[in-house]
Design an enzyme around this catalytic site. Structure first.
Site, PDB file in Angstrom:
ATOM      1  N   SER A   1       5.027  21.846  25.942  1.00 46.01           N
ATOM      2  CA  SER A   1       4.881  22.532  27.345  1.00 46.01           C
ATOM      3  C   SER A   1       4.444  21.461  28.643  1.00 46.01           C
ATOM      4  O   SER A   1       5.083  21.633  29.595  1.00 46.01           O
ATOM      5  CB  SER A   1       3.858  23.627  27.162  1.00 46.01           C
ATOM      6  OG  SER A   1       4.537  24.579  26.407  1.00 46.01           O
TER       7      SER A   1
ATOM      8  N   LYS B   1      -2.399  34.766  21.964  1.00 42.45           N
ATOM      9  CA  LYS B   1      -1.202  35.808  22.765  1.00 42.45           C
ATOM     10  C   LYS B   1      -2.010  37.045  22.769  1.00 42.45           C
ATOM     11  O   LYS B   1      -1.814  37.768  23.724  1.00 42.45           O
ATOM     12  CB  LYS B   1      -0.092  35.594  22.018  1.00 42.45           C
ATOM     13  CG  LYS B   1       0.565  34.181  22.577  1.00 42.45           C
ATOM     14  CD  LYS B   1       2.133  34.272  22.252  1.00 42.45           C
ATOM     15  CE  LYS B   1       2.844  33.073  22.352  1.00 42.45           C
ATOM     16  NZ  LYS B   1       4.261  33.046  21.956  1.00 42.45           N
TER      17      LYS B   1
ATOM     18  N   ASP C   1       8.283  35.715  26.864  1.00 43.74           N
ATOM     19  CA  ASP C   1       8.868  35.581  25.472  1.00 43.74           C
ATOM     20  C   ASP C   1      10.288  36.374  25.525  1.00 43.74           C
ATOM     21  O   ASP C   1      11.085  35.872  25.093  1.00 43.74           O
ATOM     22  CB  ASP C   1       8.151  35.675  24.375  1.00 43.74           C
ATOM     23  CG  ASP C   1       7.217  34.309  23.986  1.00 43.74           C
ATOM     24  OD1 ASP C   1       7.348  33.320  24.486  1.00 43.74           O
ATOM     25  OD2 ASP C   1       6.295  34.490  23.164  1.00 43.74           O
TER      26      ASP C   1
ATOM     27  N   TYR D   1      12.103  25.809  17.922  1.00 40.94           N
ATOM     28  CA  TYR D   1      12.876  24.664  18.519  1.00 40.94           C
ATOM     29  C   TYR D   1      12.802  23.249  17.958  1.00 40.94           C
ATOM     30  O   TYR D   1      13.169  22.237  18.502  1.00 40.94           O
ATOM     31  CB  TYR D   1      12.692  24.696  20.078  1.00 40.94           C
ATOM     32  CG  TYR D   1      11.188  24.544  20.340  1.00 40.94           C
ATOM     33  CD1 TYR D   1      10.358  25.674  20.556  1.00 40.94           C
ATOM     34  CD2 TYR D   1      10.818  23.231  20.665  1.00 40.94           C
ATOM     35  CE1 TYR D   1       9.199  25.363  20.930  1.00 40.94           C
ATOM     36  CE2 TYR D   1       9.368  22.904  21.093  1.00 40.94           C
ATOM     37  CZ  TYR D   1       8.559  24.213  21.174  1.00 40.94           C
ATOM     38  OH  TYR D   1       7.249  23.892  21.585  1.00 40.94           O
TER      39      TYR D   1
HETATM   40  P1  NAP Z   1       3.234  35.369  14.564  1.00 40.98           P
HETATM   41  O1  NAP Z   1       2.468  36.359  15.168  1.00 40.98           O
HETATM   42  O2  NAP Z   1       2.208  34.555  13.540  1.00 40.98           O
HETATM   43  O3  NAP Z   1       4.018  35.869  13.512  1.00 40.98           O
HETATM   44  C1  NAP Z   1       4.653  35.547  12.153  1.00 40.98           C
HETATM   45  C2  NAP Z   1       5.675  36.538  11.631  1.00 40.98           C
HETATM   46  O4  NAP Z   1       6.553  35.498  10.770  1.00 40.98           O
HETATM   47  C3  NAP Z   1       4.998  37.476  10.854  1.00 40.98           C
HETATM   48  O5  NAP Z   1       5.957  38.783  11.079  1.00 40.98           O
HETATM   49  C4  NAP Z   1       4.806  37.283   9.488  1.00 40.98           C
HETATM   50  O6  NAP Z   1       5.170  38.032   8.678  1.00 40.98           O
HETATM   51  C5  NAP Z   1       6.285  36.061   9.436  1.00 40.98           C
HETATM   52  N1  NAP Z   1       6.004  35.084   8.614  1.00 40.98           N
HETATM   53  C6  NAP Z   1       5.178  34.084   8.738  1.00 40.98           C
HETATM   54  N2  NAP Z   1       4.980  33.158   7.676  1.00 40.98           N
HETATM   55  C7  NAP Z   1       6.155  33.594   6.906  1.00 40.98           C
HETATM   56  C8  NAP Z   1       6.653  33.366   5.498  1.00 40.98           C
HETATM   57  N3  NAP Z   1       6.279  32.026   5.040  1.00 40.98           N
HETATM   58  N4  NAP Z   1       7.597  34.097   4.755  1.00 40.98           N
HETATM   59  C9  NAP Z   1       8.055  35.172   5.602  1.00 40.98           C
HETATM   60  N5  NAP Z   1       7.518  35.683   6.639  1.00 40.98           N
HETATM   61  C10 NAP Z   1       6.536  34.951   7.302  1.00 40.98           C
HETATM   62  O7  NAP Z   1       4.232  34.175  15.258  1.00 40.98           O
HETATM   63  P2  NAP Z   1       4.873  34.097  16.390  1.00 40.98           P
HETATM   64  O8  NAP Z   1       3.940  33.802  17.641  1.00 40.98           O
HETATM   65  O9  NAP Z   1       5.420  35.585  16.465  1.00 40.98           O
HETATM   66  O10 NAP Z   1       5.790  33.069  16.280  1.00 40.98           O
HETATM   67  C11 NAP Z   1       6.961  33.223  15.267  1.00 40.98           C
HETATM   68  C12 NAP Z   1       7.928  32.105  15.685  1.00 40.98           C
HETATM   69  O11 NAP Z   1       8.471  32.125  16.887  1.00 40.98           O
HETATM   70  C13 NAP Z   1       7.015  30.692  15.375  1.00 40.98           C
HETATM   71  O12 NAP Z   1       7.867  29.707  14.705  1.00 40.98           O
HETATM   72  C14 NAP Z   1       6.956  30.003  16.747  1.00 40.98           C
HETATM   73  O13 NAP Z   1       7.062  28.768  16.916  1.00 40.98           O
HETATM   74  C15 NAP Z   1       8.311  30.698  17.433  1.00 40.98           C
HETATM   75  N6  NAP Z   1       8.553  30.745  18.850  1.00 40.98           N
HETATM   76  C16 NAP Z   1       9.128  29.964  19.708  1.00 40.98           C
HETATM   77  C17 NAP Z   1       9.393  30.233  20.843  1.00 40.98           C
HETATM   78  C18 NAP Z   1      10.239  29.510  21.752  1.00 40.98           C
HETATM   79  O14 NAP Z   1       9.933  29.498  22.902  1.00 40.98           O
HETATM   80  N7  NAP Z   1      11.304  28.938  21.347  1.00 40.98           N
HETATM   81  C19 NAP Z   1       8.124  31.151  21.458  1.00 40.98           C
HETATM   82  C20 NAP Z   1       7.497  31.956  20.852  1.00 40.98           C
HETATM   83  C21 NAP Z   1       7.444  31.904  19.584  1.00 40.98           C
HETATM   84  P3  NAP Z   1       3.934  38.937   8.030  1.00 40.98           P
HETATM   85  O15 NAP Z   1       3.607  40.226   8.988  1.00 40.98           O
HETATM   86  O16 NAP Z   1       4.267  39.381   6.646  1.00 40.98           O
HETATM   87  O17 NAP Z   1       2.700  38.008   8.183  1.00 40.98           O
END
Ligand code: NAP
Length: 525
Positions: free
Chosen positions: A262, A309, A346, A455
């Site tokens: 960022s 967040k 997002d 990413y």
């Molecule tokens: P989060 O709130 O921690 O949520 C993670 C989700 O993934 C939960 O639903 C979790 O399921 C599931 N999960 C985690 N580990 C898993 C595994 N080993 N097997 C199956 N499911 C799994 O995270 P978040 O903030 O939503 O972010 C999710 C992803 O999006 C991250 O990789 C982040 O880097 C990416 N992201 C990218 C951007 C971008 O700008 N490109 C922006 C935001 C986020 P459970 O409910 O079962 O725990």
């Protein structure tokens, strides 16, 4: 008798000193001079860490040649004793002897630690000060405490610059350092900075708070103190020479935050659009610490990332209805009245790339993998735009709950084969970094588009499989750029330079991948 004129070392006026001093260290004299040569091409102020060389006295002949070849350079000679955090194992007398010789060959400044100064006779220091300006330094490698008391002790010893370096263990330690610089910087020539990953605020904002200059590393991996930023990064990313009292401060807060891209993307956008603003990496180990800094520095806006967040919401004065619904905020604005407002960009990060590709989101059949913060932003945003949204998550309960609230449908993995989607979005961390994992197997990818929020790497295994299945792919970098662009727009009211933002992140990801590949190759040898 030494004449008055001969014993007078021309004093370097603080205003004439360059603002960035690049610290150079090496394991032997030839390497030190080689590195200094390279640094001197782009920098006019360097510190030679003589204490990092086993027998520094013997290195001075080479240093002398170097100084003669660079008459325009300002040089600090440092030979810090091991007892005070350096690497010099000799006595105080030998330390002062090395510094005296360094002054004699042309180093305009010598660094003497307070601990050394307190143990030697004032005439000895006066003699040294007759041949070079003296930086009286104090380093606290544990914390940021008693800055005023320390300076008071230091003041008893005449010096040209008083350098107080502490360690930031919280973000608020930076505030303490900058307030200290603000109070004392007008009274004497002061240099102040906090070491450590959390000290980045003081490294970038210390100059405007009152530090005469600041220290930088000669390159990545060349740091002489924890948390030191390279001179190149200080100048090109943080535009340190331009930071002034009017510069607005923004930052990304999370824990961990080390790998965040960022600062790169946001500072590039500010530079491109001529916005007098700087964007910092804020390693917040506690939210309360972050909130205090927002008010004390003050910080004008924040990007919020994992794990805050959701946790940030109670600290905000208000959020827009969309953010309230999602229950997660990734963007904070500090208004003129000091109130904190939360937004979630997002959703834009997901919606904008899809709007560019699909003729309409209305009626589009979209599968979201995951039910965490990013998934919620996607599900609510897409459902609001009329898409038919399905949620598949490792744990069924969060998927069901989200589906109920967003008027979407939860799905079991076994039922995937019954559906064909317009888009599949991965909102789980599966596939991040070096992992070759994928949230779906190739045969499960039944969609026209596959969008991975991850990413780094640029192309995950999921995207690779999607291509093999004939689907079009949308890499997470697009989301990253769009959500950042929306933040930029919220903060500045200007359209974001998206092409430039995309370019800098692409380049950074490619560089990281190349470095990782090179490291792997070296490990394999
Ligand atoms: P989060 O709130 O921690 O949520 C993670 C989700 O993934 C939960 O639903 C979790 O399921 C599931 N999960 C985690 N580990 C898993 C595994 N080993 N097997 C199956 N499911 C799994 O995270 P978040 O903030 O939503 O972010 C999710 C992803 O999006 C991250 O990789 C982040 O880097 C990416 N992201 C990218 C951007 C971008 O700008 N490109 C922006 C935001 C986020 P459970 O409910 O079962 O725990």
């Amino acid at each position: 008798m030494i004449s008055e004129a001969k014993s007078y070392a021309p004093r370097l006026l603080p205003l004439r000193l360059p603002r960035v001093c690049v610290a150079v260290s090496a394991s032997d004299a030839a390497e030190l001079v080689g590195k200094a040569e390279a640094v001197a091409r782009d920098n006019s102020f360097i510190e030679l860490r003589l204490d990092h060389i086993p027998r520094p006295g013997l290195a001075l002949a080479k240093v002398k040649h170097f100084l003669e070849a660079h008459p325009g350079l300002t040089v600090i000679a440092t030979c810090r004793r091991a007892a005070n955090g350096g690497k010099f194992r000799g006595s105080i007398a030998s330390q002062l002897e090395v510094l005296g010789k360094a002054a004699a060959i042309g180093c305009q400044l010598v660094d003497v630690e307070l601990q050394t100064a307190l143990k030697c006779k004032s005439e000895r220091l006066q003699k040294l000060r007759a041949s070079a300006g003296m930086v009286l330094s104090f380093h606290d490698f544990r914390g940021t405490k008693k800055l005023d008391e320390t300076l008071q002790k230091m003041r008893a010893i005449p010096a040209d610059y008083y350098k107080v370096v502490s360690t930031a263990t919280t973000l608020s330690d930076n505030v303490a350092m900058m307030q200290f610089l603000g109070r004392e910087g007008d009274i004497q020539s002061l240099v102040g900075v906090c070491m450590g990953e959390q000290g980045v605020i003081s490294r970038v904002l210390g100059l405007r708070a009152g530090s005469v200059f600041t220290f930088a590393a000669s390159g990545a991996g060349e740091e002489t103190a924890p948390g030191q930023i390279s001179a190149q990064e200080l100048r090109s990313v943080y535009r340190i020479e331009q930071v002034d009292a009017a510069t607005r401060v923004y930052g990304v807060a999370g824990d961990p935050i080390g790998h965040s891209l960022s600062p790169l993307i946001m500072n590039a956008a500010f530079r491109r659009e001529n916005v007098n603003a700087v964007y910092l990496k804020l390693h917040a180990k506690a939210l309360k610490d972050l909130i205090n800094c927002v008010r004390d520095i003050p910080i004008h806006g924040l990007s919020i990332t994992m794990p805050y967040k959701e946790a940030i919401l109670p600290y905000l004065d208000n959020t827009d209805s969309h953010t309230t619904k999602i229950g997660a905020c990734n963007t904070v604005v500090r208004a003129q009245d000091g109130k904190l407002y939360g937004f979630n960009t997002d959703t834009s990060g997901v919606v904008r790339p899809l709007e560019r590709r699909l003729s309409a989101l209305q009626g589009a059949k979209i599968l979201v993998l995951g039910a965490g913060g990013a998934a919620r932003a996607a599900v609510f945003g897409l459902a609001e735009r009329g898409a038919e949204v399905f949620i598949l998550n490792r744990s069924m309960e969060p998927a069901k709950k989200l589906a109920r609230r967003a008027h979407a449908r939860s799905l079991k993995r076994a039922d995937l084969k019954k559906h064909v989607f317009d888009v599949i979005i991965n909102a789980t961390p599966i596939g991040m970094g070096n992992s070759r994992e994928t949230p779906l197997q190739e045969k499960e990818i039944n969609a026209r588009y596959v969008f991975d929020m991850i990413y780094d790497p640029f192309e995950t295994r999921l995207l690779h499989l999607a291509k093999q299945r004939g689907a079009q792919i949308i890499p997470g970098i697009e989301m990253f750029v769009h959500q950042a662009a929306r933040q930029f727009e919220i903060w500045t009211g200007k359209p974001a330079p998206q092409d430039e933002m995309l370019q800098v992140v692409m380049l950074a990801i490619q560089e990281r991948a190349a470095k990782a590949a090179a490291a792997k190759k070296t490990d394999g040898r």
